[in-house]
Design a protein around this motif. Structure first.
Motif, PDB file in Angstrom:
ATOM      1  N   TRP A  31     -16.085  35.155 104.221  1.00 42.11           N
ATOM      2  CA  TRP A  31     -15.510  36.291 105.237  1.00 42.11           C
ATOM      3  C   TRP A  31     -14.342  35.834 106.432  1.00 42.11           C
ATOM      4  O   TRP A  31     -13.540  36.507 106.672  1.00 42.11           O
ATOM      5  CB  TRP A  31     -16.350  36.736 105.765  1.00 42.11           C
ATOM      6  CG  TRP A  31     -16.275  38.450 105.924  1.00 42.11           C
ATOM      7  CD1 TRP A  31     -15.783  39.678 106.043  1.00 42.11           C
ATOM      8  CD2 TRP A  31     -16.866  38.896 107.892  1.00 42.11           C
ATOM      9  NE1 TRP A  31     -15.417  40.853 106.802  1.00 42.11           N
ATOM     10  CE2 TRP A  31     -16.108  39.841 107.526  1.00 42.11           C
ATOM     11  CE3 TRP A  31     -17.350  37.994 108.718  1.00 42.11           C
ATOM     12  CZ2 TRP A  31     -16.875  40.325 109.611  1.00 42.11           C
ATOM     13  CZ3 TRP A  31     -17.128  38.431 109.858  1.00 42.11           C
ATOM     14  CH2 TRP A  31     -16.668  39.917 110.071  1.00 42.11           C
ATOM     15  N   THR A  32     -14.405  34.979 106.461  1.00 44.16           N
ATOM     16  CA  THR A  32     -13.955  34.327 107.381  1.00 44.16           C
ATOM     17  C   THR A  32     -12.495  33.387 106.796  1.00 44.16           C
ATOM     18  O   THR A  32     -11.949  33.491 107.913  1.00 44.16           O
ATOM     19  CB  THR A  32     -14.351  33.795 108.420  1.00 44.16           C
ATOM     20  OG1 THR A  32     -14.723  31.979 107.613  1.00 44.16           O
ATOM     21  CG2 THR A  32     -15.550  34.517 108.699  1.00 44.16           C
ATOM     22  N   LEU A  33     -12.230  33.169 105.972  1.00 46.76           N
ATOM     23  CA  LEU A  33     -11.754  32.704 105.243  1.00 46.76           C
ATOM     24  C   LEU A  33      -9.880  32.811 105.672  1.00 46.76           C
ATOM     25  O   LEU A  33      -8.775  32.338 106.521  1.00 46.76           O
ATOM     26  CB  LEU A  33     -11.323  32.591 103.916  1.00 46.76           C
ATOM     27  CG  LEU A  33     -11.673  30.952 103.671  1.00 46.76           C
ATOM     28  CD1 LEU A  33     -12.285  30.911 101.955  1.00 46.76           C
ATOM     29  CD2 LEU A  33     -11.503  29.984 103.930  1.00 46.76           C
ATOM     30  N   PRO A  34      -9.713  35.145 105.597  1.00 46.22           N
ATOM     31  CA  PRO A  34      -8.603  35.385 105.854  1.00 46.22           C
ATOM     32  C   PRO A  34      -8.001  34.814 107.236  1.00 46.22           C
ATOM     33  O   PRO A  34      -6.992  34.913 107.202  1.00 46.22           O
ATOM     34  CB  PRO A  34      -8.629  36.997 105.307  1.00 46.22           C
ATOM     35  CG  PRO A  34     -10.029  36.754 104.537  1.00 46.22           C
ATOM     36  CD  PRO A  34     -10.581  35.687 104.775  1.00 46.22           C
TER      37      PRO A  34
ATOM     38  N   THR B 139     -14.093  24.772 102.856  1.00 49.18           N
ATOM     39  CA  THR B 139     -14.935  25.659 104.083  1.00 49.18           C
ATOM     40  C   THR B 139     -16.131  26.118 103.403  1.00 49.18           C
ATOM     41  O   THR B 139     -17.403  26.391 104.255  1.00 49.18           O
ATOM     42  CB  THR B 139     -13.647  26.742 103.644  1.00 49.18           C
ATOM     43  OG1 THR B 139     -12.569  26.370 104.518  1.00 49.18           O
ATOM     44  CG2 THR B 139     -14.609  27.646 105.257  1.00 49.18           C
ATOM     45  N   MET B 140     -16.560  26.665 102.094  1.00 50.79           N
ATOM     46  CA  MET B 140     -17.479  27.326 101.143  1.00 50.79           C
ATOM     47  C   MET B 140     -18.776  26.196 101.362  1.00 50.79           C
ATOM     48  O   MET B 140     -19.516  26.542 101.954  1.00 50.79           O
ATOM     49  CB  MET B 140     -17.334  27.971 100.456  1.00 50.79           C
ATOM     50  CG  MET B 140     -16.586  28.782 100.451  1.00 50.79           C
ATOM     51  SD  MET B 140     -16.052  29.228  98.457  1.00 50.79           S
ATOM     52  CE  MET B 140     -15.370  31.248  99.092  1.00 50.79           C
ATOM     53  N   LEU B 141     -18.207  24.723 101.106  1.00 51.40           N
ATOM     54  CA  LEU B 141     -19.419  24.380 101.153  1.00 51.40           C
ATOM     55  C   LEU B 141     -20.458  23.797 102.294  1.00 51.40           C
ATOM     56  O   LEU B 141     -21.383  23.446 102.795  1.00 51.40           O
ATOM     57  CB  LEU B 141     -19.080  22.173 100.315  1.00 51.40           C
ATOM     58  CG  LEU B 141     -20.126  21.427 100.282  1.00 51.40           C
ATOM     59  CD1 LEU B 141     -20.809  22.140  99.188  1.00 51.40           C
ATOM     60  CD2 LEU B 141     -19.048  20.580  99.844  1.00 51.40           C
ATOM     61  N   VAL B 142     -18.826  23.952 103.763  1.00 50.03           N
ATOM     62  CA  VAL B 142     -19.460  23.457 104.581  1.00 50.03           C
ATOM     63  C   VAL B 142     -20.165  24.286 105.521  1.00 50.03           C
ATOM     64  O   VAL B 142     -21.399  24.311 105.917  1.00 50.03           O
ATOM     65  CB  VAL B 142     -17.861  22.999 105.678  1.00 50.03           C
ATOM     66  CG1 VAL B 142     -18.776  23.223 107.580  1.00 50.03           C
ATOM     67  CG2 VAL B 142     -17.912  21.910 105.117  1.00 50.03           C
TER      68      VAL B 142
ATOM     69  N   LEU C  39     -30.637  31.369 101.516  1.00 50.56           N
ATOM     70  CA  LEU C  39     -29.747  31.020 102.569  1.00 50.56           C
ATOM     71  C   LEU C  39     -28.362  29.692 102.637  1.00 50.56           C
ATOM     72  O   LEU C  39     -26.867  30.789 103.100  1.00 50.56           O
ATOM     73  CB  LEU C  39     -30.594  29.401 103.687  1.00 50.56           C
ATOM     74  CG  LEU C  39     -31.378  30.791 104.196  1.00 50.56           C
ATOM     75  CD1 LEU C  39     -32.388  29.171 105.016  1.00 50.56           C
ATOM     76  CD2 LEU C  39     -30.754  31.280 105.376  1.00 50.56           C
ATOM     77  N   PHE C  40     -28.183  29.133 100.966  1.00 50.78           N
ATOM     78  CA  PHE C  40     -26.415  28.828 100.963  1.00 50.78           C
ATOM     79  C   PHE C  40     -26.053  29.880 100.904  1.00 50.78           C
ATOM     80  O   PHE C  40     -24.644  29.747 101.270  1.00 50.78           O
ATOM     81  CB  PHE C  40     -26.778  27.709  99.789  1.00 50.78           C
ATOM     82  CG  PHE C  40     -25.899  26.828  99.511  1.00 50.78           C
ATOM     83  CD1 PHE C  40     -25.344  25.556  99.931  1.00 50.78           C
ATOM     84  CD2 PHE C  40     -25.539  27.305  98.727  1.00 50.78           C
ATOM     85  CE1 PHE C  40     -24.413  25.078  99.756  1.00 50.78           C
ATOM     86  CE2 PHE C  40     -24.311  26.470  98.090  1.00 50.78           C
ATOM     87  CZ  PHE C  40     -23.376  25.465  98.859  1.00 50.78           C
ATOM     88  N   ALA C  41     -26.451  30.804  99.536  1.00 54.96           N
ATOM     89  CA  ALA C  41     -25.210  32.180  99.394  1.00 54.96           C
ATOM     90  C   ALA C  41     -25.059  32.847 100.459  1.00 54.96           C
ATOM     91  O   ALA C  41     -23.455  33.075 100.987  1.00 54.96           O
ATOM     92  CB  ALA C  41     -25.872  32.733  98.608  1.00 54.96           C
ATOM     93  N   ALA C  42     -25.360  32.852 101.400  1.00 57.89           N
ATOM     94  CA  ALA C  42     -24.804  33.763 102.580  1.00 57.89           C
ATOM     95  C   ALA C  42     -23.778  32.549 103.664  1.00 57.89           C
ATOM     96  O   ALA C  42     -23.262  33.471 104.289  1.00 57.89           O
ATOM     97  CB  ALA C  42     -25.960  33.597 104.142  1.00 57.89           C
ATOM     98  N   GLY C  43     -23.925  31.629 103.837  1.00 54.24           N
ATOM     99  CA  GLY C  43     -23.452  30.442 104.361  1.00 54.24           C
ATOM    100  C   GLY C  43     -21.837  30.751 103.874  1.00 54.24           C
ATOM    101  O   GLY C  43     -20.536  30.642 104.268  1.00 54.24           O
ATOM    102  N   ILE C  44     -22.191  31.060 101.866  1.00 52.34           N
ATOM    103  CA  ILE C  44     -20.789  30.900 101.240  1.00 52.34           C
ATOM    104  C   ILE C  44     -20.431  32.529 101.491  1.00 52.34           C
ATOM    105  O   ILE C  44     -18.845  32.067 101.607  1.00 52.34           O
ATOM    106  CB  ILE C  44     -20.653  30.842 100.031  1.00 52.34           C
ATOM    107  CG1 ILE C  44     -21.312  29.893  99.498  1.00 52.34           C
ATOM    108  CG2 ILE C  44     -19.597  30.791  98.986  1.00 52.34           C
ATOM    109  CD1 ILE C  44     -21.913  29.019  98.089  1.00 52.34           C
TER     110      ILE C  44
END
Length: 274
Positions: free
Chosen positions: A151-154, A184-187, A141-146
């Protein structure tokens, strides 16, 4: 004849506790050993991250390059935003920081195991069962969030840099950009774990499924408020890609909680019937 010298005495071994309890000194020694192993693993992986610094930097810089390219394509040209360093020593300290970040990530299986091995002996059998369940589900789950964050950062970068006036040049320091990406990745990673916490609270009997169903509208509003506050970019695109998966995960957690409560009711009815 009297012999002088140190008298060798056999040390009496303390009988091993069947429940795995240790003295304070044994706890401190074990903690020291596990800390040494964890630090050595992080140090080795940090050195590895330093060696492959160019690849790590390219991985982190890719969302910026893609976001800027999409922005310039939509505007049909314009000034290109640049990543810069603000001081003479910044490139070296930035390389050390990148290497340390990747060292912590690559060595996470080692130091997480050491942490778990230190805590586990003090847990009861039922507590260990829930802890194993949490660890098995939390990691993907944590990996999926990262992954969703990366993917949304750009798109988030494209929207935010798009507010730059035409007469201004947007120069972004690399340390600030790194902090933005990591936050962003951590959140996103932590946000994807929240439904799992709900399921565990239901399994231990703290949060019943009826309470989740009754509070569903307020929870959904809370999820969107959390997304608006927690996403470092603050753009609606990142907000939607954080809040919508969280809502879907919450719905899944609610269904699992309902099934678990039904199972508990059937078991209690069977016990009463007997």
């Amino acid at each position: 004849m009297v012999r002088f010298g140190r008298r060798k005495e056999k040390k009496e071994r303390r009988p091993k506790d069947e429940e795995g309890r240790m003295t304070l000194r044994e706890h401190i020694v074990e903690l020291r050993n596990r800390l040494v192993i964890s630090v050595l693993a992080i140090l080795v992986m940090t050195i590895l991250g330093y060696i492959f610094y160019d690849h790590a930097l390219d991985f982190l810089k890719r969302p910026f390059d893609q976001g800027v390219a999409d922005l310039l394509a939509s505007k049909n040209g314009g000034k290109r935003p640049e990543l810069t360093f603000g001081t003479v020593t910044a490139p070296f300290t930035f390389q050390i920081k990148i290497s340390l970040v990747f060292g912590l990530v690559l060595a996470s299986p080692v130091w997480l195991y050491q942490l778990w091995a230190f805590i586990a002996p003090g847990l009861h059998r039922s507590e260990k069962k829930w802890a194993y369940l949490f660890a098995a589900i939390a990691t993907p789950l944590f990996a999926a969030g990262i992954w969703v964050a990366y993917w949304t950062l750009p798109k988030g970068i494209e929207i935010l840099i798009g507010f730059t006036p035409d007469f201004a040049q947007n120069l972004i320091t690399l340390p600030e950009y790194l902090d933005f990406v990591l936050r962003t990745m951590l959140v996103f990673g932590i946000a994807f774990l929240l439904p799992l916490v709900v399921i565990l609270l239901n399994l231990v009997g703290v949060v019943p499924a009826a309470a989740l169903s009754k509070s569903r509208p307020y929870i959904i509003i809370g999820i969107f408020l959390f997304g608006a506050v927690a996403t470092p970019s603050g753009d609606p695109f990142s907000l939607m890609f954080l809040a919508v998966p969280m809502c879907l995960l919450f719905f899944g957690a609610e269904i699992i909680a309902q099934l678990n409560d039904r199972r508990k009711r059937r078991r209690n009815d069977a016990l009463l019937a007997d």
